[in-house]
Write a protein that holds these residues in place. Structure first.
Motif, PDB file in Angstrom:
ATOM      1  N   SER A  20     -26.385   6.155 -52.780  1.00 33.92           N
ATOM      2  CA  SER A  20     -27.309   6.949 -52.387  1.00 33.92           C
ATOM      3  C   SER A  20     -28.764   6.391 -53.199  1.00 33.92           C
ATOM      4  N   THR A  21     -29.943   7.098 -52.871  1.00 37.64           N
ATOM      5  CA  THR A  21     -31.101   6.858 -53.620  1.00 37.64           C
ATOM      6  C   THR A  21     -31.765   8.012 -54.149  1.00 37.64           C
ATOM      7  N   LEU A  22     -32.697   7.961 -54.962  1.00 37.68           N
ATOM      8  CA  LEU A  22     -33.348   8.961 -55.375  1.00 37.68           C
ATOM      9  C   LEU A  22     -34.084   9.839 -54.128  1.00 37.68           C
ATOM     10  N   ARG A  23     -34.515   9.087 -53.343  1.00 39.47           N
ATOM     11  CA  ARG A  23     -35.087   9.710 -52.275  1.00 39.47           C
ATOM     12  C   ARG A  23     -34.188  10.525 -51.159  1.00 39.47           C
ATOM     13  N   ASP A  24     -33.029   9.577 -51.042  1.00 43.86           N
ATOM     14  CA  ASP A  24     -32.095  10.524 -49.941  1.00 43.86           C
ATOM     15  C   ASP A  24     -31.166  11.524 -50.857  1.00 43.86           C
ATOM     16  N   THR A  25     -31.247  11.425 -52.260  1.00 42.18           N
ATOM     17  CA  THR A  25     -30.635  12.452 -52.717  1.00 42.18           C
ATOM     18  C   THR A  25     -31.471  13.806 -52.765  1.00 42.18           C
ATOM     19  N   SER A  26     -32.889  13.661 -52.952  1.00 37.32           N
ATOM     20  CA  SER A  26     -33.739  14.814 -52.991  1.00 37.32           C
ATOM     21  C   SER A  26     -33.617  15.337 -51.453  1.00 37.32           C
ATOM     22  N   GLY A  27     -33.334  14.630 -50.182  1.00 45.36           N
ATOM     23  CA  GLY A  27     -33.167  15.169 -49.091  1.00 45.36           C
ATOM     24  C   GLY A  27     -32.000  15.910 -48.685  1.00 45.36           C
ATOM     25  N   MET A  28     -30.801  15.981 -49.860  1.00 45.07           N
ATOM     26  CA  MET A  28     -29.461  16.179 -49.548  1.00 45.07           C
ATOM     27  C   MET A  28     -29.549  17.907 -49.412  1.00 45.07           C
ATOM     28  N   PRO A  29     -30.239  18.505 -50.140  1.00 42.61           N
ATOM     29  CA  PRO A  29     -30.086  20.062 -50.054  1.00 42.61           C
ATOM     30  C   PRO A  29     -30.590  20.388 -48.638  1.00 42.61           C
ATOM     31  N   ALA A  30     -31.852  19.724 -48.210  1.00 45.05           N
ATOM     32  CA  ALA A  30     -31.948  20.199 -46.629  1.00 45.05           C
ATOM     33  C   ALA A  30     -31.190  19.479 -45.802  1.00 45.05           C
ATOM     34  N   ASP A  31     -30.281  18.457 -45.829  1.00 41.13           N
ATOM     35  CA  ASP A  31     -29.456  17.972 -44.805  1.00 41.13           C
ATOM     36  C   ASP A  31     -28.245  19.096 -44.913  1.00 41.13           C
ATOM     37  N   MET A  32     -27.904  19.585 -46.104  1.00 38.88           N
ATOM     38  CA  MET A  32     -26.759  20.517 -45.973  1.00 38.88           C
ATOM     39  C   MET A  32     -27.246  21.879 -45.425  1.00 38.88           C
ATOM     40  N   ALA A  33     -28.511  22.006 -45.684  1.00 40.33           N
ATOM     41  CA  ALA A  33     -29.065  23.474 -45.039  1.00 40.33           C
ATOM     42  C   ALA A  33     -29.024  23.376 -43.453  1.00 40.33           C
ATOM     43  N   THR A  34     -28.974  22.173 -43.094  1.00 36.91           N
ATOM     44  CA  THR A  34     -28.975  22.013 -41.509  1.00 36.91           C
ATOM     45  C   THR A  34     -27.841  21.712 -40.710  1.00 36.91           C
ATOM     46  N   TYR A  35     -26.755  21.408 -41.467  1.00 36.24           N
ATOM     47  CA  TYR A  35     -25.431  21.110 -40.988  1.00 36.24           C
ATOM     48  C   TYR A  35     -24.555  22.436 -40.805  1.00 36.24           C
ATOM     49  N   PRO A  36     -24.447  22.950 -39.425  1.00 37.51           N
ATOM     50  CA  PRO A  36     -23.757  24.131 -39.037  1.00 37.51           C
ATOM     51  C   PRO A  36     -22.889  24.721 -39.954  1.00 37.51           C
ATOM     52  N   LEU A  37     -22.072  23.750 -40.316  1.00 34.28           N
ATOM     53  CA  LEU A  37     -20.663  24.255 -41.147  1.00 34.28           C
ATOM     54  C   LEU A  37     -21.135  24.950 -42.578  1.00 34.28           C
ATOM     55  N   THR A  38     -22.058  24.945 -43.041  1.00 29.16           N
ATOM     56  CA  THR A  38     -22.675  25.290 -44.147  1.00 29.16           C
ATOM     57  C   THR A  38     -22.489  27.094 -44.003  1.00 29.16           C
ATOM     58  N   TYR A  39     -22.896  27.563 -42.516  1.00 29.06           N
ATOM     59  CA  TYR A  39     -23.133  28.884 -42.446  1.00 29.06           C
ATOM     60  C   TYR A  39     -21.858  29.641 -42.029  1.00 29.06           C
ATOM     61  N   LEU A  40     -20.698  28.853 -42.103  1.00 28.87           N
ATOM     62  CA  LEU A  40     -19.143  29.597 -41.867  1.00 28.87           C
ATOM     63  C   LEU A  40     -19.055  30.539 -42.768  1.00 28.87           C
ATOM     64  N   GLU A  41     -18.720  31.765 -42.472  1.00 28.82           N
ATOM     65  CA  GLU A  41     -18.761  32.837 -43.633  1.00 28.82           C
ATOM     66  C   GLU A  41     -17.260  32.827 -44.000  1.00 28.82           C
ATOM     67  N   GLU A  42     -16.273  32.234 -43.356  1.00 30.07           N
ATOM     68  CA  GLU A  42     -14.865  32.386 -43.815  1.00 30.07           C
ATOM     69  C   GLU A  42     -14.760  31.256 -44.666  1.00 30.07           C
ATOM     70  N   ASP A  43     -14.701  31.345 -45.969  1.00 34.02           N
ATOM     71  CA  ASP A  43     -14.384  30.209 -46.932  1.00 34.02           C
ATOM     72  C   ASP A  43     -13.452  29.454 -46.754  1.00 34.02           C
ATOM     73  N   ALA A  44     -12.221  29.784 -46.184  1.00 38.38           N
ATOM     74  CA  ALA A  44     -11.044  29.011 -46.066  1.00 38.38           C
ATOM     75  C   ALA A  44     -11.455  27.965 -44.917  1.00 38.38           C
ATOM     76  N   LEU A  45     -11.906  28.622 -43.780  1.00 40.93           N
ATOM     77  CA  LEU A  45     -12.361  27.738 -42.694  1.00 40.93           C
ATOM     78  C   LEU A  45     -13.370  26.865 -43.044  1.00 40.93           C
ATOM     79  N   ARG A  46     -14.362  27.246 -43.754  1.00 42.38           N
ATOM     80  CA  ARG A  46     -15.284  26.137 -44.033  1.00 42.38           C
ATOM     81  C   ARG A  46     -14.994  25.065 -44.875  1.00 42.38           C
ATOM     82  N   ILE A  47     -13.963  25.417 -45.803  1.00 49.73           N
ATOM     83  CA  ILE A  47     -13.635  24.410 -46.954  1.00 49.73           C
ATOM     84  C   ILE A  47     -12.499  23.572 -46.241  1.00 49.73           C
ATOM     85  N   GLY A  48     -11.739  24.139 -45.235  1.00 47.66           N
ATOM     86  CA  GLY A  48     -10.652  23.282 -44.440  1.00 47.66           C
ATOM     87  C   GLY A  48     -11.403  22.264 -43.700  1.00 47.66           C
ATOM     88  N   LEU A  49     -12.470  22.869 -42.996  1.00 49.92           N
ATOM     89  CA  LEU A  49     -13.241  21.868 -41.934  1.00 49.92           C
ATOM     90  C   LEU A  49     -14.112  20.777 -42.694  1.00 49.92           C
TER      91      LEU A  49
END
Length: 257
Positions: A165-194
């Motif tokens: 990574s880079t310091l810049r790309d690492t700084s963008g990671m929280p936003a990347d994760m927040a815009t990935y649909p899997l993040t919002y799966l409520e069922e933990d087992a399904l989210r972790i499995g996928l």
């Protein structure tokens, strides 16, 4: 190993002549590190990065790679293709948003179209109908957005489990994760499995390519990653070719022995 980044490796996919180098750069580590002869200007934290690289190598060698190898051996290729299409389709959401933030409405429209087509006709993204229809664009993430907003060159950084990574790309990671649909799966087992399936499928795709790494492994992966990110940020433009300049002329003396 795009983008885009959760689980154990970093996900980035690039179109163009640097596809192979990008794939290699996404690997979290493939061999023990050696001491570099010269310090790289973009790698001032090389000592730390090499230690993390070595740690990632152990995790990959004894945990991730064996599982990925088993997955590649036992899973039919059509299934692997469908799995890859599914996760790639989810990434179109992030591409669309970042394209808007970067002032690229055309690319945002393409990403949106790809997501709608593949999510419906492609049955949740398992089939990629948009590509044969020539609906293709550039993938975008928040690291690229930060670069477009002015954060150009950035220090190289190897993250535990996540890899290059880079310091810049690492700084963008929280936003990347927040815009990935899997993040919002409520069922933990399904989210972790996928998420685990995503990591394994991506790693399996690099099993053959990693054998093409040559020279000092740490340096090769670092340089390939930095070059591929510049390629992505510049939308596939590599810069001026000095050998293509009209002012570049050969003299007879250049061929004297």
């Amino acid at each position: 190993m795009a983008a885009q980044r959760g689980g154990f490796i970093m996900f980035n996919k690039v179109r163009g002549p640097l596809l192979l180098m990008t794939s290699l750069a996404l690997l979290s580590g493939c061999a023990g590190a050696q001491v570099a002869e010269e310090r790289h200007p973009d790698d001032p934290w090389e000592g730390f990065n090499r230690r993390v690289f070595a740690f990632n190598d152990v995790v990959d060698r004894y945990a991730l790679r064996p599982v990925a190898s088993g997955y590649a051996t036992l899973t039919p290729q059509p299934v692997q293709t469908g799995v890859g299409n599914f996760f790639s389709n989810l990434g179109e959401v992030r591409t669309a948003l970042n394209s808007v933030l970067q002032g690229k409405p055309g690319n945002a429209g393409i990403a949106t179209s790809r997501f709608l087509i593949n999510s419906t006709v492609g049955i949740g993204g398992l089939w990629d109908f948009a590509t044969p229809m020539e609906i293709t664009g550039q993938e975008e993430d928040f690291g690229q957005t930060l670069a477009v907003w002015g954060w150009g060159e950035s220090r190289y950084l190897v993250l535990p489990f996540l890899g290059p990574s880079t310091l810049r790309d690492t700084s963008g990671m929280p936003a990347d994760m927040a815009t990935y649909p899997l993040t919002y799966l409520e069922e933990d087992a399904l989210r972790i499995g996928l998420s685990a399936l995503r990591v394994i499928d991506t790693r399996a795709g690099f099993l053959e390519q990693e054998e093409l790494i040559f020279g000092e492994r740490y340096s090769f992966i670092r340089d390939a990653y930095l070059q591929s990110r510049r390629y992505q940020i510049n939308d596939g433009e590599m810069g001026d070719d000095p050998f293509a300049s009209d002012d570049f002329e050969f003299d007879d003396a250049d061929f004297d022995e």
